[in-house]
Design a protein around this motif. Structure first.
Motif, PDB file in Angstrom:
ATOM      1  N   MET A 215      27.202  13.990  31.483  1.00 25.72           N
ATOM      2  CA  MET A 215      27.943  14.720  32.503  1.00 25.72           C
ATOM      3  C   MET A 215      28.125  16.159  32.013  1.00 25.72           C
ATOM      4  SD  MET A 215      31.695  13.887  34.037  1.00 25.72           S
ATOM      5  CE  MET A 215      32.668  14.856  32.910  1.00 25.72           C
ATOM      6  N   ASN A 216      27.480  17.095  32.656  1.00 30.85           N
ATOM      7  CA  ASN A 216      27.557  18.485  32.227  1.00 30.85           C
ATOM      8  C   ASN A 216      28.229  19.387  33.247  1.00 30.85           C
ATOM      9  OD1 ASN A 216      26.168  18.108  29.734  1.00 30.85           O
ATOM     10  ND2 ASN A 216      24.290  17.860  30.915  1.00 30.85           N
ATOM     11  N   THR A 217      28.165  19.036  34.522  1.00 25.26           N
ATOM     12  CA  THR A 217      28.796  19.865  35.533  1.00 25.26           C
ATOM     13  C   THR A 217      30.305  19.634  35.502  1.00 25.26           C
ATOM     14  OG1 THR A 217      28.457  18.167  37.207  1.00 25.26           O
ATOM     15  CG2 THR A 217      26.777  19.869  37.031  1.00 25.26           C
ATOM     16  N   PRO A 218      31.102  20.606  35.928  1.00 23.39           N
ATOM     17  CA  PRO A 218      32.553  20.437  35.871  1.00 23.39           C
ATOM     18  C   PRO A 218      33.049  19.426  36.902  1.00 23.39           C
ATOM     19  CG  PRO A 218      31.987  22.621  36.717  1.00 23.39           C
ATOM     20  CD  PRO A 218      30.703  21.917  36.395  1.00 23.39           C
ATOM     21  N   HIS A 219      33.609  18.371  36.421  1.00 23.78           N
ATOM     22  CA  HIS A 219      34.171  17.334  37.272  1.00 23.78           C
ATOM     23  C   HIS A 219      35.686  17.347  37.147  1.00 23.78           C
ATOM     24  CE1 HIS A 219      30.493  15.178  38.326  1.00 23.78           C
ATOM     25  NE2 HIS A 219      30.067  15.529  37.138  1.00 23.78           N
ATOM     26  N   VAL A 220      36.328  16.714  38.090  1.00 21.47           N
ATOM     27  CA  VAL A 220      37.747  16.433  37.937  1.00 21.47           C
ATOM     28  C   VAL A 220      37.826  15.052  37.309  1.00 21.47           C
ATOM     29  CG1 VAL A 220      39.946  16.061  39.098  1.00 21.47           C
ATOM     30  CG2 VAL A 220      38.421  17.878  39.879  1.00 21.47           C
ATOM     31  N   VAL A 221      38.524  14.983  36.191  1.00 17.05           N
ATOM     32  CA  VAL A 221      38.672  13.751  35.438  1.00 17.05           C
ATOM     33  C   VAL A 221      40.098  13.254  35.618  1.00 17.05           C
ATOM     34  CG1 VAL A 221      38.610  12.697  33.142  1.00 17.05           C
ATOM     35  CG2 VAL A 221      36.969  14.510  33.736  1.00 17.05           C
ATOM     36  N   VAL A 222      40.237  11.998  36.033  1.00 16.80           N
ATOM     37  CA  VAL A 222      41.543  11.368  36.139  1.00 16.80           C
ATOM     38  C   VAL A 222      41.719  10.478  34.915  1.00 16.80           C
ATOM     39  CG1 VAL A 222      43.019   9.810  37.485  1.00 16.80           C
ATOM     40  CG2 VAL A 222      41.469  11.403  38.663  1.00 16.80           C
ATOM     41  N   VAL A 223      42.695  10.809  34.077  1.00 15.99           N
ATOM     42  CA  VAL A 223      43.009   9.992  32.909  1.00 15.99           C
ATOM     43  C   VAL A 223      43.986   8.929  33.386  1.00 15.99           C
ATOM     44  CG1 VAL A 223      43.955   9.953  30.579  1.00 15.99           C
ATOM     45  CG2 VAL A 223      42.623  11.930  31.351  1.00 15.99           C
ATOM     46  N   MET A 224      43.540   7.665  33.357  1.00 20.41           N
ATOM     47  CA  MET A 224      44.298   6.576  33.968  1.00 20.41           C
ATOM     48  C   MET A 224      44.659   5.504  32.942  1.00 20.41           C
ATOM     49  SD  MET A 224      41.377   4.246  35.860  1.00 20.41           S
ATOM     50  CE  MET A 224      42.349   2.752  35.775  1.00 20.41           C
ATOM     51  N   GLY A 225      45.577   4.646  33.339  1.00 24.65           N
ATOM     52  CA  GLY A 225      45.963   3.512  32.515  1.00 24.65           C
ATOM     53  C   GLY A 225      47.427   3.185  32.715  1.00 24.65           C
ATOM     54  N   VAL A 226      47.838   2.084  32.122  1.00 26.45           N
ATOM     55  CA  VAL A 226      49.243   1.687  32.239  1.00 26.45           C
ATOM     56  C   VAL A 226      50.119   2.673  31.486  1.00 26.45           C
ATOM     57  CG1 VAL A 226      48.650  -0.765  32.506  1.00 26.45           C
ATOM     58  CG2 VAL A 226      49.191   0.132  30.230  1.00 26.45           C
ATOM     59  N   ALA A 227      51.408   2.625  31.769  1.00 27.20           N
ATOM     60  CA  ALA A 227      52.370   3.474  31.068  1.00 27.20           C
ATOM     61  C   ALA A 227      52.251   3.240  29.565  1.00 27.20           C
ATOM     62  CB  ALA A 227      53.785   3.150  31.548  1.00 27.20           C
ATOM     63  N   GLY A 228      52.376   4.305  28.811  1.00 27.62           N
ATOM     64  CA  GLY A 228      52.378   4.202  27.362  1.00 27.62           C
ATOM     65  C   GLY A 228      51.019   4.278  26.709  1.00 27.62           C
ATOM     66  N   THR A 229      49.948   4.424  27.477  1.00 27.25           N
ATOM     67  CA  THR A 229      48.613   4.510  26.879  1.00 27.25           C
ATOM     68  C   THR A 229      48.302   5.908  26.347  1.00 27.25           C
ATOM     69  OG1 THR A 229      47.642   4.847  29.074  1.00 27.25           O
ATOM     70  CG2 THR A 229      47.551   2.603  28.157  1.00 27.25           C
ATOM     71  N   GLY A 230      49.112   6.889  26.722  1.00 26.14           N
ATOM     72  CA  GLY A 230      48.902   8.234  26.193  1.00 26.14           C
ATOM     73  C   GLY A 230      48.279   9.211  27.165  1.00 26.14           C
ATOM     74  N   LYS A 231      48.399   8.936  28.466  1.00 23.77           N
ATOM     75  CA  LYS A 231      47.794   9.824  29.467  1.00 23.77           C
ATOM     76  C   LYS A 231      48.295  11.259  29.312  1.00 23.77           C
ATOM     77  CE  LYS A 231      49.258   7.214  32.864  1.00 23.77           C
ATOM     78  NZ  LYS A 231      49.823   6.057  32.160  1.00 23.77           N
ATOM     79  N   THR A 232      49.600  11.416  29.069  1.00 19.56           N
ATOM     80  CA  THR A 232      50.199  12.746  28.966  1.00 19.56           C
ATOM     81  C   THR A 232      49.831  13.438  27.656  1.00 19.56           C
ATOM     82  OG1 THR A 232      52.002  12.106  30.427  1.00 19.56           O
ATOM     83  CG2 THR A 232      52.433  13.960  28.983  1.00 19.56           C
ATOM     84  N   THR A 233      49.459  12.671  26.654  1.00 24.17           N
ATOM     85  CA  THR A 233      49.013  13.245  25.380  1.00 24.17           C
ATOM     86  C   THR A 233      47.519  13.556  25.431  1.00 24.17           C
ATOM     87  OG1 THR A 233      50.708  12.037  24.166  1.00 24.17           O
ATOM     88  CG2 THR A 233      48.812  12.826  22.890  1.00 24.17           C
ATOM     89  N   ILE A 234      46.736  12.581  25.871  1.00 24.71           N
ATOM     90  CA  ILE A 234      45.279  12.732  25.863  1.00 24.71           C
ATOM     91  C   ILE A 234      44.812  13.689  26.957  1.00 24.71           C
ATOM     92  CG2 ILE A 234      43.068  11.499  26.048  1.00 24.71           C
ATOM     93  CD1 ILE A 234      44.880  10.931  23.489  1.00 24.71           C
ATOM     94  N   GLY A 235      45.458  13.662  28.124  1.00 21.64           N
ATOM     95  CA  GLY A 235      45.049  14.529  29.230  1.00 21.64           C
ATOM     96  C   GLY A 235      44.921  15.998  28.851  1.00 21.64           C
ATOM     97  N   PRO A 236      45.982  16.615  28.297  1.00 21.46           N
ATOM     98  CA  PRO A 236      45.867  18.035  27.928  1.00 21.46           C
ATOM     99  C   PRO A 236      44.843  18.280  26.815  1.00 21.46           C
ATOM    100  CG  PRO A 236      48.177  17.346  27.957  1.00 21.46           C
ATOM    101  CD  PRO A 236      47.347  16.117  28.143  1.00 21.46           C
ATOM    102  N   LEU A 237      44.749  17.344  25.876  1.00 18.68           N
ATOM    103  CA  LEU A 237      43.761  17.507  24.803  1.00 18.68           C
ATOM    104  C   LEU A 237      42.344  17.452  25.362  1.00 18.68           C
ATOM    105  CD1 LEU A 237      45.370  15.266  22.025  1.00 18.68           C
ATOM    106  CD2 LEU A 237      45.251  17.777  22.075  1.00 18.68           C
ATOM    107  N   LEU A 238      42.110  16.522  26.288  1.00 15.13           N
ATOM    108  CA  LEU A 238      40.796  16.410  26.902  1.00 15.13           C
ATOM    109  C   LEU A 238      40.488  17.646  27.747  1.00 15.13           C
ATOM    110  CD1 LEU A 238      38.264  14.690  27.330  1.00 15.13           C
ATOM    111  CD2 LEU A 238      39.469  13.559  29.227  1.00 15.13           C
ATOM    112  N   ALA A 239      41.472  18.121  28.494  1.00 14.72           N
ATOM    113  CA  ALA A 239      41.273  19.335  29.300  1.00 14.72           C
ATOM    114  C   ALA A 239      40.897  20.513  28.404  1.00 14.72           C
ATOM    115  CB  ALA A 239      42.532  19.646  30.107  1.00 14.72           C
ATOM    116  N   ALA A 240      41.587  20.654  27.282  1.00 13.48           N
ATOM    117  CA  ALA A 240      41.279  21.743  26.345  1.00 13.48           C
ATOM    118  C   ALA A 240      39.863  21.579  25.800  1.00 13.48           C
ATOM    119  CB  ALA A 240      42.294  21.768  25.210  1.00 13.48           C
ATOM    120  N   ARG A 241      39.485  20.350  25.474  1.00 11.63           N
ATOM    121  CA  ARG A 241      38.147  20.086  24.946  1.00 11.63           C
ATOM    122  C   ARG A 241      37.092  20.435  25.986  1.00 11.63           C
ATOM    123  NH1 ARG A 241      36.492  16.242  21.120  1.00 11.63           N
ATOM    124  NH2 ARG A 241      38.395  16.947  20.114  1.00 11.63           N
ATOM    125  N   LEU A 242      37.377  20.146  27.261  1.00 15.32           N
ATOM    126  CA  LEU A 242      36.414  20.412  28.335  1.00 15.32           C
ATOM    127  C   LEU A 242      36.508  21.837  28.878  1.00 15.32           C
ATOM    128  CD1 LEU A 242      36.789  17.062  30.339  1.00 15.32           C
ATOM    129  CD2 LEU A 242      35.034  17.646  28.635  1.00 15.32           C
TER     130      LEU A 242
END
Length: 172
Positions: A1-28
């Motif tokens: 996947m090389n084109t810019p997509h919107v990525v939804v970081v999903m999962g049950v509460a406590g999986t780290g969506k709020t932690t991983i989301g910003p880190l992944l956004a920064a990486r991308l």
């Protein structure tokens, strides 16, 4: 996947969506939006009281996230959203075709332990069972990847970024 997509970081509460989301956004190299910020106050009050949300409660929230994702089409972005049911993900895809999902998965005991150490979050650990009961993992026909949440945030983010790079480009 090389084109810019919107990525939804999903999962049950406590999986780290709020932690991983910003880190992944920064990486991308794309903006991040916190899914919890899209909840109407009534939803936050309900969850804070330990009451699970109904599908009806979630519709305005999903629509607001879908609107944000639609506005980022072709530009890319990362947003956190539990997206526990297929119907919720279908609603997001209807608003923003082409979104892809990173499903954060993990051992229930690990997730509960992480939830119990969170500070100032409205979601109590008592709702974790209802989250797992509601969860419908990504189906084979859904664009997305599963990523185990064992390990540190940087390691999880790297696994997610790598898995996203391995996704085939969607047919437009």
């Amino acid at each position: 996947m090389n084109t810019p997509h919107v990525v939804v970081v999903m999962g049950v509460a406590g999986t780290g969506k709020t932690t991983i989301g910003p880190l992944l956004a920064a990486r991308l190299g794309v903006p991040y939006a916190e899914g919890d910020d899209f909840h109407p106050q009534a939803n936050i009050a309900k969850m804070s009281a330990g009451t699970p949300l109904t599908d009806e409660d979630r519709l305005p929230w999903l629509d607001a996230i879908g609107e944000w994702a639609h506005g980022r089409a072709g530009l890319g972005g990362v947003v956190s959203c539990s997206a526990l049911k297929r119907s919720y993900r279908d609603r997001l895809r209807a608003a923003a075709p082409g979104v892809v999902f990173v499903h954060l998965t993990g051992d229930r005991a690990l997730i509960e332990d992480r939830m119990s150490h969170r500070q100032g979050h409205f979601m109590p650990t008592a709702l974790l069972d209802s989250q797992f009961a509601t969860l419908q993992p990504l189906a084979a026909d859904e664009a997305g990847v599963g990523v185990d949440v064992a390990g540190g945030p940087e390691e999880i983010t790297e696994r997610a970024a790598h898995a996203l790079r391995e996704l085939p480009e969607p047919v437009q």
